[in-house]
Design an enzyme around this catalytic site. Structure first.
Site, PDB file in Angstrom:
ATOM      1  N   MET A 186     -35.300 -38.393 -90.912  1.00  0.00           N
ATOM      2  CA  MET A 186     -35.093 -40.232 -90.463  1.00  0.00           C
ATOM      3  C   MET A 186     -37.177 -40.582 -91.229  1.00  0.00           C
ATOM      4  O   MET A 186     -37.791 -39.999 -90.542  1.00  0.00           O
ATOM      5  CB  MET A 186     -35.449 -40.857 -89.452  1.00  0.00           C
ATOM      6  CG  MET A 186     -33.703 -40.917 -89.248  1.00  0.00           C
ATOM      7  SD  MET A 186     -32.896 -42.569 -88.031  1.00  0.00           S
ATOM      8  CE  MET A 186     -33.964 -41.021 -86.689  1.00  0.00           C
ATOM      9  N   CYS A 226     -29.153 -37.863 -99.269  1.00  0.00           N
ATOM     10  CA  CYS A 226     -29.708 -39.060 -99.570  1.00  0.00           C
ATOM     11  C   CYS A 226     -29.020 -39.435-100.087  1.00  0.00           C
ATOM     12  O   CYS A 226     -28.939 -39.496-101.563  1.00  0.00           O
ATOM     13  CB  CYS A 226     -31.260 -38.784 -99.815  1.00  0.00           C
ATOM     14  SG  CYS A 226     -32.090 -40.190 -99.695  1.00  0.00           S
ATOM     15  N   ASN A 258     -22.408 -35.726 -87.989  1.00  0.00           N
ATOM     16  CA  ASN A 258     -23.209 -36.753 -88.152  1.00  0.00           C
ATOM     17  C   ASN A 258     -22.676 -38.159 -88.544  1.00  0.00           C
ATOM     18  O   ASN A 258     -22.175 -38.262 -89.218  1.00  0.00           O
ATOM     19  CB  ASN A 258     -24.715 -36.124 -89.286  1.00  0.00           C
ATOM     20  CG  ASN A 258     -25.723 -37.298 -89.266  1.00  0.00           C
ATOM     21  OD1 ASN A 258     -25.771 -38.202 -90.356  1.00  0.00           O
ATOM     22  ND2 ASN A 258     -26.396 -37.847 -87.908  1.00  0.00           N
ATOM     23  N   GLY A 259     -23.539 -39.132 -88.155  1.00  0.00           N
ATOM     24  CA  GLY A 259     -22.977 -40.578 -88.651  1.00  0.00           C
ATOM     25  C   GLY A 259     -22.157 -41.375 -87.673  1.00  0.00           C
ATOM     26  O   GLY A 259     -21.380 -40.618 -86.546  1.00  0.00           O
ATOM     27  N   ASP A 260     -22.800 -42.404 -86.918  1.00  0.00           N
ATOM     28  CA  ASP A 260     -22.709 -42.818 -86.294  1.00  0.00           C
ATOM     29  C   ASP A 260     -22.104 -42.718 -84.189  1.00  0.00           C
ATOM     30  O   ASP A 260     -22.011 -43.631 -83.530  1.00  0.00           O
ATOM     31  CB  ASP A 260     -20.733 -43.364 -86.181  1.00  0.00           C
ATOM     32  CG  ASP A 260     -21.194 -44.395 -87.748  1.00  0.00           C
ATOM     33  OD1 ASP A 260     -22.546 -44.522 -88.427  1.00  0.00           O
ATOM     34  OD2 ASP A 260     -20.334 -45.252 -87.932  1.00  0.00           O
TER      35      ASP A 260
HETATM   36  C1  FMN Z   1     -34.284 -45.027 -91.218  1.00  0.00           C
HETATM   37  C2  FMN Z   1     -33.803 -43.946 -91.956  1.00  0.00           C
HETATM   38  C3  FMN Z   1     -34.183 -42.967 -92.486  1.00  0.00           C
HETATM   39  C4  FMN Z   1     -33.584 -41.765 -93.054  1.00  0.00           C
HETATM   40  N1  FMN Z   1     -34.157 -41.246 -93.927  1.00  0.00           N
HETATM   41  C5  FMN Z   1     -33.252 -39.601 -94.196  1.00  0.00           C
HETATM   42  C6  FMN Z   1     -34.414 -38.432 -94.559  1.00  0.00           C
HETATM   43  O1  FMN Z   1     -36.183 -38.899 -94.364  1.00  0.00           O
HETATM   44  N2  FMN Z   1     -33.504 -37.615 -94.239  1.00  0.00           N
HETATM   45  C7  FMN Z   1     -31.780 -37.220 -94.217  1.00  0.00           C
HETATM   46  O2  FMN Z   1     -31.197 -36.453 -94.552  1.00  0.00           O
HETATM   47  N3  FMN Z   1     -31.297 -38.237 -93.866  1.00  0.00           N
HETATM   48  C8  FMN Z   1     -31.894 -39.453 -93.445  1.00  0.00           C
HETATM   49  N4  FMN Z   1     -30.779 -40.568 -92.566  1.00  0.00           N
HETATM   50  C9  FMN Z   1     -30.123 -40.692 -93.026  1.00  0.00           C
HETATM   51  C10 FMN Z   1     -29.961 -40.030 -91.287  1.00  0.00           C
HETATM   52  O3  FMN Z   1     -30.303 -39.122 -90.827  1.00  0.00           O
HETATM   53  C11 FMN Z   1     -28.890 -40.418 -90.727  1.00  0.00           C
HETATM   54  O4  FMN Z   1     -28.105 -39.030 -91.351  1.00  0.00           O
HETATM   55  C12 FMN Z   1     -27.908 -41.135 -90.845  1.00  0.00           C
HETATM   56  O5  FMN Z   1     -28.837 -42.731 -90.526  1.00  0.00           O
HETATM   57  C13 FMN Z   1     -27.083 -41.355 -89.665  1.00  0.00           C
HETATM   58  O6  FMN Z   1     -26.708 -41.151 -88.488  1.00  0.00           O
HETATM   59  P1  FMN Z   1     -26.742 -41.635 -87.572  1.00  0.00           P
HETATM   60  O7  FMN Z   1     -25.157 -42.817 -87.755  1.00  0.00           O
HETATM   61  O8  FMN Z   1     -27.382 -41.166 -86.690  1.00  0.00           O
HETATM   62  O9  FMN Z   1     -27.984 -43.276 -88.287  1.00  0.00           O
HETATM   63  C14 FMN Z   1     -32.388 -41.662 -92.357  1.00  0.00           C
HETATM   64  C15 FMN Z   1     -31.622 -42.844 -91.862  1.00  0.00           C
HETATM   65  C16 FMN Z   1     -32.229 -44.103 -91.731  1.00  0.00           C
HETATM   66  C17 FMN Z   1     -31.730 -45.221 -90.697  1.00  0.00           C
END
Ligand code: FMN
Length: 330
Positions: free
Chosen positions: A19, A102, A204-206
């Site tokens: 992230m 991304c 991954n996701g949620d």
């Molecule tokens: C603040 C933020 C920064 C993120 N930066 C990246 C990143 O640098 N590389 C990446 O692959 N995904 C990035 N993501 C996506 C997350 O890795 C993840 O795929 C996405 O938030 C869904 O998962 P979650 O619902 O558990 O948050 C980012 C997400 C957030 C919220």
């Protein structure tokens, strides 16, 4: 047991998602302490690394205590990606992860990140070249597809595996969805159920509750969960999921003492890493999150985000502990 290359992980490992501006070394260390089995850096531009942009190279810093750690890079140019693999290797990560997910315009418009979902042949050939260029395991993080009409993740995952990708993490949204709607784990389960797949498939996701992590494991049959937003300001999420898996019950929320301790250590690690000024400035948004849900906290929150020197911030933490030490979090 789940394996990424030769790295042995426990059953259903929990991975801290990459992230931007969040998954830095201090935060990763805190998540690791609280049960994350693998942690990833934020995405790092291959072009930035080659130009030796100071900001990009600083993102390569890793602590011994956070291993196994993956460094994530993005780009769409083969030459730059291969050169950046060589640069990344010098930092000694355990895994090199490629960001093919991304969704932001400035990345996608250059064909990188989720942009590559429009050119699966390039996605596969880039991965192949990177696998051949390093002895480290190369993993991929991606989305379901470019949009709803072009979801071919089962085929894509198989092709990535065939060129040597060591594990794949799939965010259950398309690029078109950005972060909208609910993540759909069904296509990820289809990837896992493909009898030809033998590398770990992480969902991954949620994943924002222990119950959801359990669903991902038991109903969707995935190999592990990659956790992003649920951990922001809350590294304890990892231990709570593990406790739930072991006991079927919810773990008590972290106490005020644990929260103050995490905030202190986060700030101290950040200062040690980036220096006093940047450490204080860039850690602000993290440590205020550790105190979410406390009534009448506004004044302290305000002071935490406006105090410019670490001594002042540590003083606020002391006062918070004195005043709210008995607060019961539910
Ligand atoms: C603040 C933020 C920064 C993120 N930066 C990246 C990143 O640098 N590389 C990446 O692959 N995904 C990035 N993501 C996506 C997350 O890795 C993840 O795929 C996405 O938030 C869904 O998962 P979650 O619902 O558990 O948050 C980012 C997400 C957030 C919220």
């Amino acid at each position: 047991m789940v394996k990424i290359g030769d790295i042995e992980l426990p059953d259903f490992p929990l991975l801290l998602a990459p992230m931007e501006d969040v998954s830095d070394p201090p935060f990763r260390a805190l998540c690791k302490e609280q049960g994350a089995d693998v942690v990833y850096t934020e995405f790092i531009s291959s072009e930035g690394l080659i130009r030796d942009a100071a900001k990009s190279t600083m993102k390569l810093d890793i602590y011994e205590k956070e291993r196994p750690v993956g460094i994530q890079i993005f780009g769409a140019n083969l030459d730059s990606m291969l050169k950046s693999v060589e640069i990344v290797e010098k930092s000694g990560p355990d895994i090199i992860d490629i960001n093919f997910g991304c969704p932001v315009k400035k990345v996608v418009s250059k064909g990188a990140g989720a942009g590559i979902l429009k050119d699966i042949d390039l996605m596969v050939s880039l991965t192949k070249a990177m696998v051949e260029h390093t002895k480290l395991p190369v993993t991929v993080k991606t989305r379901l597809g470019w949009d709803h009409d072009t979801i071919k993740i089962v085929e894509v995952a198989e092709r990535l595996q065939d060129v040597g990708c060591a594990a794949i993490a799939i965010h259950g949204r398309t690029r078109a969805q950005m972060y909208k709607g609910d993540a759909d784990w069904h296509p990820i389960a289809e990837v896992k159920n493909n009898p030809r797949m033998h590398i770990p498939v992480f969902g991954n996701g949620d994943v924002n509750s222990p119950e959801k992590a359990m669903l991902m494991r038991d109903k969707f049959g995935l190999d592990g969960a990659m956790i992003g937003r649920a951990s922001i300001g809350y590294p304890w999420f990892f231990r709570e999921v593990k406790y739930f898996f072991e006991t079927g019950e919810h773990m008590a929320k972290p106490t005020m003492e644990e929260r103050v301790d995490a905030a202190r250590r986060h700030l101290q690690m950040s200062i040690d890493w980036k220096g006093e000024r940047l450490g204080v400035f860039e850690t602000r948004r993290h440590y205020t999150n550790y105190f979410k849900g406390i009534p009448h906290f506004k004044e302290y929150r305000q002071r935490m985000v406006t105090t410019d020197d670490s001594a002042g911030v540590f003083q606020v933490f002391d006062e918070v502990f004195e005043k709210f030490g008995d607060h019961q979090f539910v």
